[in-house]
Design an enzyme around this catalytic site. Structure first.
Site, PDB file in Angstrom:
ATOM      1  N   ASP A   1       0.813  -1.219   0.000  1.00 24.72           N
ATOM      2  CA  ASP A   1       0.000   0.000   0.000  1.00 24.72           C
ATOM      3  C   ASP A   1       0.845   1.267   0.000  1.00 24.72           C
ATOM      4  OD1 ASP A   1       0.976  -0.378   2.576  1.00 24.72           O
ATOM      5  OD2 ASP A   1      -0.974  -0.636   3.491  1.00 24.72           O
TER       6      ASP A   1
ATOM      7  N   ASP B   1      -7.111  -1.793  14.002  1.00 28.11           N
ATOM      8  CA  ASP B   1      -8.521  -2.156  13.811  1.00 28.11           C
ATOM      9  C   ASP B   1      -8.657  -3.478  13.044  1.00 28.11           C
ATOM     10  OD1 ASP B   1      -7.879  -1.459  11.198  1.00 28.11           O
ATOM     11  OD2 ASP B   1      -9.194   0.291  11.106  1.00 28.11           O
TER      12      ASP B   1
ATOM     13  N   HIS C   1      -6.956  -4.397  10.317  1.00 20.64           N
ATOM     14  CA  HIS C   1      -6.796  -4.350   8.864  1.00 20.64           C
ATOM     15  C   HIS C   1      -5.499  -5.020   8.397  1.00 20.64           C
ATOM     16  CE1 HIS C   1      -4.883  -0.106   9.412  1.00 20.64           C
ATOM     17  NE2 HIS C   1      -3.894  -0.931   9.132  1.00 20.64           N
TER      18      HIS C   1
ATOM     19  N   GLU D   1      -9.714  -1.404   5.445  1.00 20.18           N
ATOM     20  CA  GLU D   1     -10.391  -1.010   6.676  1.00 20.18           C
ATOM     21  C   GLU D   1     -11.679  -1.817   6.879  1.00 20.18           C
ATOM     22  OE1 GLU D   1      -8.509   0.443   8.510  1.00 20.18           O
ATOM     23  OE2 GLU D   1      -8.132   2.565   8.091  1.00 20.18           O
TER      24      GLU D   1
HETATM   25  C1  GLP Z   1      -0.330   0.458   8.506  1.00 20.12           C
HETATM   26  C2  GLP Z   1      -0.019  -0.404   7.293  1.00 20.12           C
HETATM   27  C3  GLP Z   1      -0.255  -1.885   7.580  1.00 20.12           C
HETATM   28  C4  GLP Z   1       0.424  -2.281   8.877  1.00 20.12           C
HETATM   29  C5  GLP Z   1      -0.143  -1.445   9.996  1.00 20.12           C
HETATM   30  C6  GLP Z   1       0.406  -1.820  11.359  1.00 20.12           C
HETATM   31  O1  GLP Z   1      -1.684   0.741   8.607  1.00 20.12           O
HETATM   32  N1  GLP Z   1      -0.795  -0.001   6.168  1.00 20.12           N
HETATM   33  O2  GLP Z   1       0.239  -2.661   6.500  1.00 20.12           O
HETATM   34  O3  GLP Z   1       0.224  -3.664   9.124  1.00 20.12           O
HETATM   35  O4  GLP Z   1       0.155  -0.086   9.726  1.00 20.12           O
HETATM   36  O5  GLP Z   1       1.557  -1.118  11.650  1.00 20.12           O
HETATM   37  P1  GLP Z   1       2.541  -1.476  12.839  1.00 20.12           P
HETATM   38  O6  GLP Z   1       3.341  -2.652  12.379  1.00 20.12           O
HETATM   39  O7  GLP Z   1       3.378  -0.267  13.017  1.00 20.12           O
HETATM   40  O8  GLP Z   1       1.704  -1.797  14.020  1.00 20.12           O
END
Ligand code: GLP
Length: 269
Positions: free
Chosen positions: A67, A142, A144, A149
């Site tokens: 993404d 959340d 995802h 989302e």
């Molecule tokens: C973002 C990314 C996700 C990732 C998430 C969690 O929203 N788009 O791909 O899994 O963050 O991030 P973290 O690993 O910092 O908890």
């Protein structure tokens, strides 16, 4: 689905990196699906170590990232806000420290003039590369995957997604705080692989660490399969998904003992 529980973040990262390295050695031109966020940084560090100390060769590997924020993107020479892009994150955390040609790396183009057309193109590019061999994933607060989302179809392909307030808050912590920008300056949209795109990978590794993720990990792995927790789609990955957790992220799971037992049994096969 295999669930591997490790003592801490470091062990979680080493287990993940060693699985990725096994694939790179077996299939030097493999296609990796990559993720951003704090969670995979330790895995990337270990892959960099393996490249430097053990000669792990990425020269033929191809990558597709999950993404990118809409409105910012790859321009490695330009400062903020481009330096908050996921393209920049991947360059800093991995690509610049291994021998992967940058032309083999794809991150969705958040600066595309026609993002809708870009989404179709991105799906085609993944298909043309032969599909993703191994998709690395974290999990959002959340539930995802990527930026899918709550409410996103579990059959979705690459698309543009509006970000929830929770995601904006979580990611503000990660990227924006300290740079003098307010939460409202953050992009409110992103280009993201869909859940259907992610599920079409030949194998998946999902990582989570820390107490903060315990509730959402248990919802994803042991709750109902629902578009309200898009990572619950992992339950539909017959025989190809591995979840690697540290003890804190695993602490709300009901079936911990069985997962540990299963890992030991499988090691004897
Ligand atoms: C973002 C990314 C996700 C990732 C998430 C969690 O929203 N788009 O791909 O899994 O963050 O991030 P973290 O690993 O910092 O908890």
């Amino acid at each position: 689905m295999d669930v591997l529980i490790r003592a801490d973040y470091d062990q979680m990262s080493k287990t993940a990196a060693s699985r990725i390295a096994d694939l790179v050695r077996k299939k030097p031109d493999c296609v990796l699906g990559l993720a951003t966020g704090g969670t995979p940084i330790g895995t990337y560090k270990e892959l960099i170590r393996m490249h430097r100390e053990e000669g792990l060769d990425f020269s033929k590997v191809r990558t597709f990232n999950l993404d990118e924020y809409l409105g910012i993107g790859r321009d490695l020479d330009k400062p903020y806000p481009q330096d908050q892009s996921y393209a920049r994150f991947m360059y800093e955390e991995l690509f610049k420290s291994i021998n992967i040609p940058l032309k083999n790396t794809r991150v969705p183009d958040g600066l595309s003039k026609d993002p809708e057309a870009f989404c179709v193109e991105y799906e085609e590019a993944i298909r043309a590369a032969g599909g993703v061999d191994l998709q690395l994933l974290g999990i959002g607060g959340d539930g995802h995957w990527a930026f899918n989302e709550p409410g996103t179809s579990l059959a979705s392909k690459t698309h543009i997604e509006a970000l929830t307030r929770q995601t904006l808050d979580d990611n503000y912590e990660l990227f924006y705080k300290g740079a003098g920008f307010s939460r409202d300056d953050m992009p409110h949209f992103a280009i993201t692989m869909g859940i259907g795109t992610i599920l079409s990978a030949k194998s998946l590794i999902m990582l989570a660490n820390g107490k903060k993720k315990a509730g959402v990990v248990s919802a994803a792995l042991e709750g109902p399969i629902t578009s309200q927790v898009t990572s619950s789609a992992i339950q539909m990955c017959a025989g190809k998904a591995t979840v690697i957790l540290d003890e804190e992220a695993a602490s709300s799971l009901r079936n911990i003992e069985f997962y540990q037992h299963k890992e030991k049994l499988k090691a004897t096969l």
